[in-house]
Design a protein around this motif. Structure first.
Motif, PDB file in Angstrom:
ATOM      1  N   LEU A  29       0.804  -1.215   0.000  1.00  0.00           N
ATOM      2  CA  LEU A  29       0.000   0.000   0.000  1.00  0.00           C
ATOM      3  C   LEU A  29       0.844   1.274   0.000  1.00  0.00           C
ATOM      4  O   LEU A  29       0.300   2.369   0.020  1.00  0.00           O
ATOM      5  N   ASP A  30       2.159   1.123  -0.027  1.00  0.00           N
ATOM      6  CA  ASP A  30       3.057   2.269   0.160  1.00  0.00           C
ATOM      7  C   ASP A  30       2.763   3.445  -0.765  1.00  0.00           C
ATOM      8  O   ASP A  30       2.998   4.587  -0.399  1.00  0.00           O
ATOM      9  N   TYR A  31       2.275   3.200  -1.957  1.00  0.00           N
ATOM     10  CA  TYR A  31       2.118   4.263  -2.939  1.00  0.00           C
ATOM     11  C   TYR A  31       0.660   4.595  -3.204  1.00  0.00           C
ATOM     12  O   TYR A  31       0.325   5.221  -4.213  1.00  0.00           O
ATOM     13  N   TYR A  32      -0.199   4.191  -2.275  1.00  0.00           N
ATOM     14  CA  TYR A  32      -1.616   4.408  -2.471  1.00  0.00           C
ATOM     15  C   TYR A  32      -2.179   5.430  -1.491  1.00  0.00           C
ATOM     16  O   TYR A  32      -1.602   5.700  -0.431  1.00  0.00           O
ATOM     17  N   VAL A  33      -3.310   5.970  -1.862  1.00  0.00           N
ATOM     18  CA  VAL A  33      -4.167   6.704  -0.945  1.00  0.00           C
ATOM     19  C   VAL A  33      -5.338   5.782  -0.620  1.00  0.00           C
ATOM     20  O   VAL A  33      -5.933   5.190  -1.536  1.00  0.00           O
ATOM     21  N   ILE A  34      -5.638   5.645   0.657  1.00  0.00           N
ATOM     22  CA  ILE A  34      -6.718   4.770   1.102  1.00  0.00           C
ATOM     23  C   ILE A  34      -7.876   5.628   1.582  1.00  0.00           C
ATOM     24  O   ILE A  34      -7.683   6.603   2.321  1.00  0.00           O
ATOM     25  N   GLY A  35      -9.041   5.268   1.147  1.00  0.00           N
ATOM     26  CA  GLY A  35     -10.238   5.975   1.580  1.00  0.00           C
ATOM     27  C   GLY A  35     -11.190   5.041   2.300  1.00  0.00           C
ATOM     28  O   GLY A  35     -11.212   3.837   2.040  1.00  0.00           O
ATOM     29  N   TRP A  36     -11.953   5.612   3.207  1.00  0.00           N
ATOM     30  CA  TRP A  36     -13.033   4.881   3.865  1.00  0.00           C
ATOM     31  C   TRP A  36     -14.351   5.517   3.477  1.00  0.00           C
ATOM     32  O   TRP A  36     -14.483   6.752   3.486  1.00  0.00           O
ATOM     33  N   PHE A  37     -15.314   4.684   3.190  1.00  0.00           N
ATOM     34  CA  PHE A  37     -16.644   5.117   2.786  1.00  0.00           C
ATOM     35  C   PHE A  37     -17.678   4.325   3.575  1.00  0.00           C
ATOM     36  O   PHE A  37     -17.381   3.251   4.083  1.00  0.00           O
ATOM     37  N   ARG A  38     -18.855   4.857   3.661  1.00  0.00           N
ATOM     38  CA  ARG A  38     -19.920   4.116   4.320  1.00  0.00           C
ATOM     39  C   ARG A  38     -21.229   4.345   3.586  1.00  0.00           C
ATOM     40  O   ARG A  38     -21.432   5.370   2.949  1.00  0.00           O
ATOM     41  N   SER A  49     -13.270   9.396   5.050  1.00  0.00           N
ATOM     42  CA  SER A  49     -11.911   9.879   5.266  1.00  0.00           C
ATOM     43  C   SER A  49     -10.990   9.290   4.221  1.00  0.00           C
ATOM     44  O   SER A  49     -11.336   8.326   3.538  1.00  0.00           O
ATOM     45  N   CYS A  50      -9.811   9.875   4.113  1.00  0.00           N
ATOM     46  CA  CYS A  50      -8.787   9.300   3.250  1.00  0.00           C
ATOM     47  C   CYS A  50      -7.417   9.640   3.819  1.00  0.00           C
ATOM     48  O   CYS A  50      -7.265  10.595   4.601  1.00  0.00           O
ATOM     49  N   PHE A  51      -6.433   8.865   3.396  1.00  0.00           N
ATOM     50  CA  PHE A  51      -5.110   8.944   3.998  1.00  0.00           C
ATOM     51  C   PHE A  51      -4.077   8.555   2.966  1.00  0.00           C
ATOM     52  O   PHE A  51      -4.206   7.514   2.314  1.00  0.00           O
ATOM     53  N   SER A  52      -3.048   9.391   2.818  1.00  0.00           N
ATOM     54  CA  SER A  52      -1.969   9.098   1.881  1.00  0.00           C
ATOM     55  C   SER A  52      -0.903   8.283   2.603  1.00  0.00           C
ATOM     56  O   SER A  52      -0.331   8.740   3.592  1.00  0.00           O
ATOM     57  N   MET A  53      -0.616   7.115   2.068  1.00  0.00           N
ATOM     58  CA  MET A  53       0.414   6.274   2.669  1.00  0.00           C
ATOM     59  C   MET A  53       1.805   6.881   2.467  1.00  0.00           C
ATOM     60  O   MET A  53       2.705   6.630   3.238  1.00  0.00           O
ATOM     61  N   GLN A  54       1.963   7.702   1.445  1.00  0.00           N
ATOM     62  CA  GLN A  54       3.272   8.293   1.184  1.00  0.00           C
ATOM     63  C   GLN A  54       3.534   9.512   2.058  1.00  0.00           C
ATOM     64  O   GLN A  54       4.634   9.663   2.582  1.00  0.00           O
ATOM     65  N   THR A  55       2.540  10.374   2.174  1.00  0.00           N
ATOM     66  CA  THR A  55       2.765  11.647   2.857  1.00  0.00           C
ATOM     67  C   THR A  55       2.201  11.681   4.277  1.00  0.00           C
ATOM     68  O   THR A  55       2.572  12.547   5.061  1.00  0.00           O
ATOM     69  N   GLY A  56       1.275  10.749   4.586  1.00  0.00           N
ATOM     70  CA  GLY A  56       0.618  10.786   5.885  1.00  0.00           C
ATOM     71  C   GLY A  56      -0.485  11.821   5.978  1.00  0.00           C
ATOM     72  O   GLY A  56      -1.124  11.989   7.018  1.00  0.00           O
ATOM     73  N   ARG A  57      -0.743  12.530   4.895  1.00  0.00           N
ATOM     74  CA  ARG A  57      -1.789  13.543   4.892  1.00  0.00           C
ATOM     75  C   ARG A  57      -3.151  12.865   4.970  1.00  0.00           C
ATOM     76  O   ARG A  57      -3.391  11.854   4.309  1.00  0.00           O
ATOM     77  N   ALA A  58      -4.034  13.403   5.780  1.00  0.00           N
ATOM     78  CA  ALA A  58      -5.349  12.804   5.971  1.00  0.00           C
ATOM     79  C   ALA A  58      -6.441  13.848   5.813  1.00  0.00           C
ATOM     80  O   ALA A  58      -6.218  15.047   5.993  1.00  0.00           O
ATOM     81  N   TYR A  59      -7.603  13.355   5.482  1.00  0.00           N
ATOM     82  CA  TYR A  59      -8.785  14.204   5.416  1.00  0.00           C
ATOM     83  C   TYR A  59      -9.940  13.458   6.076  1.00  0.00           C
ATOM     84  O   TYR A  59     -10.086  12.243   5.904  1.00  0.00           O
ATOM     85  N   TYR A  60     -10.745  14.200   6.829  1.00  0.00           N
ATOM     86  CA  TYR A  60     -11.921  13.612   7.479  1.00  0.00           C
ATOM     87  C   TYR A  60     -13.137  14.466   7.170  1.00  0.00           C
ATOM     88  O   TYR A  60     -13.076  15.691   7.258  1.00  0.00           O
ATOM     89  N   ALA A  61     -14.223  13.797   6.838  1.00  0.00           N
ATOM     90  CA  ALA A  61     -15.473  14.512   6.632  1.00  0.00           C
ATOM     91  C   ALA A  61     -15.914  15.170   7.936  1.00  0.00           C
ATOM     92  O   ALA A  61     -15.586  14.680   9.032  1.00  0.00           O
ATOM     93  N   ASP A  62     -16.640  16.257   7.828  1.00  0.00           N
ATOM     94  CA  ASP A  62     -17.085  16.979   9.016  1.00  0.00           C
ATOM     95  C   ASP A  62     -17.882  16.087   9.972  1.00  0.00           C
ATOM     96  O   ASP A  62     -17.826  16.262  11.182  1.00  0.00           O
ATOM     97  N   SER A  63     -18.608  15.136   9.404  1.00  0.00           N
ATOM     98  CA  SER A  63     -19.459  14.268  10.216  1.00  0.00           C
ATOM     99  C   SER A  63     -18.672  13.353  11.151  1.00  0.00           C
ATOM    100  O   SER A  63     -19.227  12.822  12.115  1.00  0.00           O
ATOM    101  N   VAL A  64     -17.381  13.172  10.870  1.00  0.00           N
ATOM    102  CA  VAL A  64     -16.580  12.250  11.691  1.00  0.00           C
ATOM    103  C   VAL A  64     -15.341  12.916  12.280  1.00  0.00           C
ATOM    104  O   VAL A  64     -14.629  12.303  13.081  1.00  0.00           O
ATOM    105  N   LYS A  65     -15.090  14.151  11.907  1.00  0.00           N
ATOM    106  CA  LYS A  65     -13.878  14.834  12.362  1.00  0.00           C
ATOM    107  C   LYS A  65     -13.851  14.905  13.879  1.00  0.00           C
ATOM    108  O   LYS A  65     -14.835  15.250  14.520  1.00  0.00           O
ATOM    109  N   GLY A  66     -12.712  14.545  14.437  1.00  0.00           N
ATOM    110  CA  GLY A  66     -12.571  14.545  15.891  1.00  0.00           C
ATOM    111  C   GLY A  66     -12.981  13.237  16.545  1.00  0.00           C
ATOM    112  O   GLY A  66     -12.704  13.022  17.728  1.00  0.00           O
ATOM    113  N   ARG A  67     -13.649  12.373  15.786  1.00  0.00           N
ATOM    114  CA  ARG A  67     -14.086  11.075  16.333  1.00  0.00           C
ATOM    115  C   ARG A  67     -13.392   9.899  15.644  1.00  0.00           C
ATOM    116  O   ARG A  67     -13.169   8.874  16.284  1.00  0.00           O
TER     117      ARG A  67
END
Length: 127
Positions: A29-38, A49-67
């Motif tokens: 997974l080293d060169y992928y971005v992984i996303g979670w969906f529901r 949410s999504c997360f870059s395995m290379q950079t560690g950069r993440a994003y979270y939807a407002d509905s889940v941010k902080g949780r």
């Protein structure tokens, strides 16, 4: 071809926690971005949410941010979604997905396209 398998879903009471896993095989997974969906019954699929395995950069939807928090285990080739303070609105089938696109932090990234998908794991939040 990259294969993704989700696990860790189940029934949890409101306010509880679960940790979902997205295990990959065939490729690292080293060169992928992984996303979670529901997807909740009767509703459209939602990007969580999504997360870059290379950079560690993440994003979270407002509905889940902080949780919710994504993390990785490089040795296990696995990405996790730690979900805390769960509520009934978090109920649904959770899917992980992967892409080789570059992720710069924008929320629009979740729209896709995503090249690989798992089959999902059910999360039910109920008392």
């Amino acid at each position: 071809q990259l294969q993704l398998v989700e696990s860790g879903g189940g029934l949890v009471q409101p306010g509880g926690s679960l940790r979902l896993s997205c295990a990959a095989s065939e490729f690292t997974l080293d060169y992928y971005v992984i996303g979670w969906f529901r997807q909740a019954p009767g509703k459209e699929r939602e990007g969580v949410s999504c997360f870059s395995m290379q950079t560690g950069r993440a994003y979270y939807a407002d509905s889940v941010k902080g949780r919710f928090t994504m993390s990785r285990d490089n040795a296990e080739n696995t990405v996790y979604l730690q979900m805390n303070s769960l509520g009934p609105e978090d109920t649904g089938v959770y899917y992980c997905a992967a892409t080789r696109r570059n992720f710069y932090g924008s929320s629009s990234f979740l729209r896709g396209p995503w090249n690989y998908w798992g089959k999902g794991t059910q999360v039910t939040v109920s008392s």
